[in-house]
Design a protein around this motif. Sequence first.
Motif, short mmCIF file in Angstrom:
data_model
loop_
_atom_site.label_atom_id
_atom_site.label_comp_id
_atom_site.label_asym_id
_atom_site.label_seq_id
_atom_site.Cartn_x
_atom_site.Cartn_y
_atom_site.Cartn_z
N ILE A 156 -55.31 87.29 80.23
CA ILE A 156 -56.66 86.92 80.69
C ILE A 156 -57.55 86.62 79.50
O ILE A 156 -58.35 85.65 79.51
CB ILE A 156 -57.25 88.06 81.54
N MET A 157 -57.46 87.41 78.44
CA MET A 157 -58.26 87.19 77.23
C MET A 157 -57.94 85.83 76.61
O MET A 157 -58.85 85.12 76.15
CB MET A 157 -58.00 88.31 76.22
N HIS A 158 -56.68 85.47 76.62
CA HIS A 158 -56.29 84.16 76.07
C HIS A 158 -56.90 83.03 76.91
O HIS A 158 -57.40 82.04 76.37
CB HIS A 158 -54.76 84.06 76.07
N GLU A 159 -56.88 83.21 78.23
CA GLU A 159 -57.47 82.19 79.13
C GLU A 159 -58.96 82.08 78.93
O GLU A 159 -59.52 80.97 78.96
CB GLU A 159 -57.14 82.57 80.58
N LYS A 160 -59.63 83.20 78.71
CA LYS A 160 -61.09 83.22 78.53
C LYS A 160 -61.51 83.07 77.06
O LYS A 160 -62.70 83.11 76.76
CB LYS A 160 -61.67 84.53 79.07
N LYS A 161 -60.51 82.89 76.20
CA LYS A 161 -60.76 82.71 74.76
C LYS A 161 -61.45 83.94 74.14
O LYS A 161 -62.38 83.82 73.33
CB LYS A 161 -61.58 81.45 74.51
N ILE A 162 -60.98 85.11 74.53
CA ILE A 162 -61.47 86.36 73.93
C ILE A 162 -60.44 86.80 72.89
O ILE A 162 -59.26 86.98 73.22
CB ILE A 162 -61.63 87.45 75.01
N PRO A 163 -60.82 86.93 71.65
CA PRO A 163 -59.85 87.28 70.61
C PRO A 163 -59.31 88.72 70.76
O PRO A 163 -59.95 89.57 71.35
CB PRO A 163 -60.64 87.12 69.32
N VAL A 213 -65.30 90.80 82.75
CA VAL A 213 -64.65 89.49 82.74
C VAL A 213 -64.35 89.07 84.17
O VAL A 213 -63.69 89.81 84.92
CB VAL A 213 -63.35 89.52 81.90
N LYS A 214 -64.85 87.89 84.52
CA LYS A 214 -64.66 87.38 85.88
C LYS A 214 -63.16 87.21 86.19
O LYS A 214 -62.40 86.72 85.36
CB LYS A 214 -65.35 86.02 86.02
N GLY A 215 -62.79 87.63 87.37
CA GLY A 215 -61.39 87.55 87.78
C GLY A 215 -60.70 88.90 87.76
O GLY A 215 -59.59 89.05 88.28
N THR A 216 -61.37 89.88 87.17
CA THR A 216 -60.83 91.24 87.16
C THR A 216 -61.64 92.11 88.11
O THR A 216 -62.75 91.74 88.52
CB THR A 216 -60.87 91.85 85.75
N ALA A 230 -63.96 95.78 77.42
CA ALA A 230 -64.12 96.39 76.09
C ALA A 230 -63.80 95.38 74.99
O ALA A 230 -64.51 95.32 73.96
CB ALA A 230 -63.22 97.61 75.97
N ALA A 231 -62.75 94.56 75.19
CA ALA A 231 -62.38 93.55 74.19
C ALA A 231 -63.46 92.47 74.10
O ALA A 231 -63.76 91.97 73.00
CB ALA A 231 -61.04 92.92 74.55
N ASN A 232 -64.09 92.13 75.20
CA ASN A 232 -65.17 91.13 75.22
C ASN A 232 -66.38 91.67 74.46
O ASN A 232 -67.03 90.94 73.68
CB ASN A 232 -65.53 90.82 76.67
#
Length: 248
Positions: A156-163, A213-216, A230-232
């Motif tokens: 999901i992070m990769h899709e939302k471009k969250i490192p 994050v939207k979608g979760t 937390a990663a965002n």
Amino acid sequence: MSVSRISSRSRRLNKTQKLSVAGVSTLAAAAVAFSLVPNDASATTEPQAAAAAAPVAYTGSQTQSLKATGLSQNTTAERLAKTADAAKAKEEAAKKKSAAKAEAKAKAVAEAKSKAAAKAKADAKKRSAKKASRAADRKPVYANNLDGWIREALSIMHEKKIPGTYEGLHRNIIRESSGDPRAINNWDINAINGIPSKGLLQVIKPTFDFYHVKGTKHDQYDPVANITAAANYAADKYGSIDNVDSAY
């Protein structure tokens, strides 16, 4: 001289006289005729000119024939005019028919193109739906454990471009909660303020709500929702979760 000779001579004289009279008459007639001949050629043509200038008199049958000829000529002219009109009308009708045919053909071509475009669009939509369906069918199934939660969160992070990396997430999760998604901190300042830290990466409710994050799932205790929020937050404050090595 005898009487018979006298009588015979009288008869001969009479015959000679008759011939003389006839000759004289002939000469006289010739003289009269000669006297009537004109002296020049112009006099000879005058009767012909007079005859030519004189009006022609037609008989009844000739008059009827001329009338019939005139009627015939009029009829022929009318027929020719009607034939020309008919030919012109036929030509115009042919032109109109040709134009209508061309217009119908152009319309049919346009309709065919429109149908082809609509069909192509519908086919593309079907292919896209099938592709999405296949992609959904190929959606990975993650294990319901810490490894599965981290891997799903990374997707999901990769899709939302969250490192963030697996190592950075795993390291901080172990430090914050030892991998327990139901972990809660009831003793720090946040707990005293009524907003205790919860979940794998111990985020408080305001932080979770703001960086969700939207979608979760909108649930602090949900492992994937907690990790991605937390990663965002860490990406916004520190550039990446990988840069966090202590309480954050």
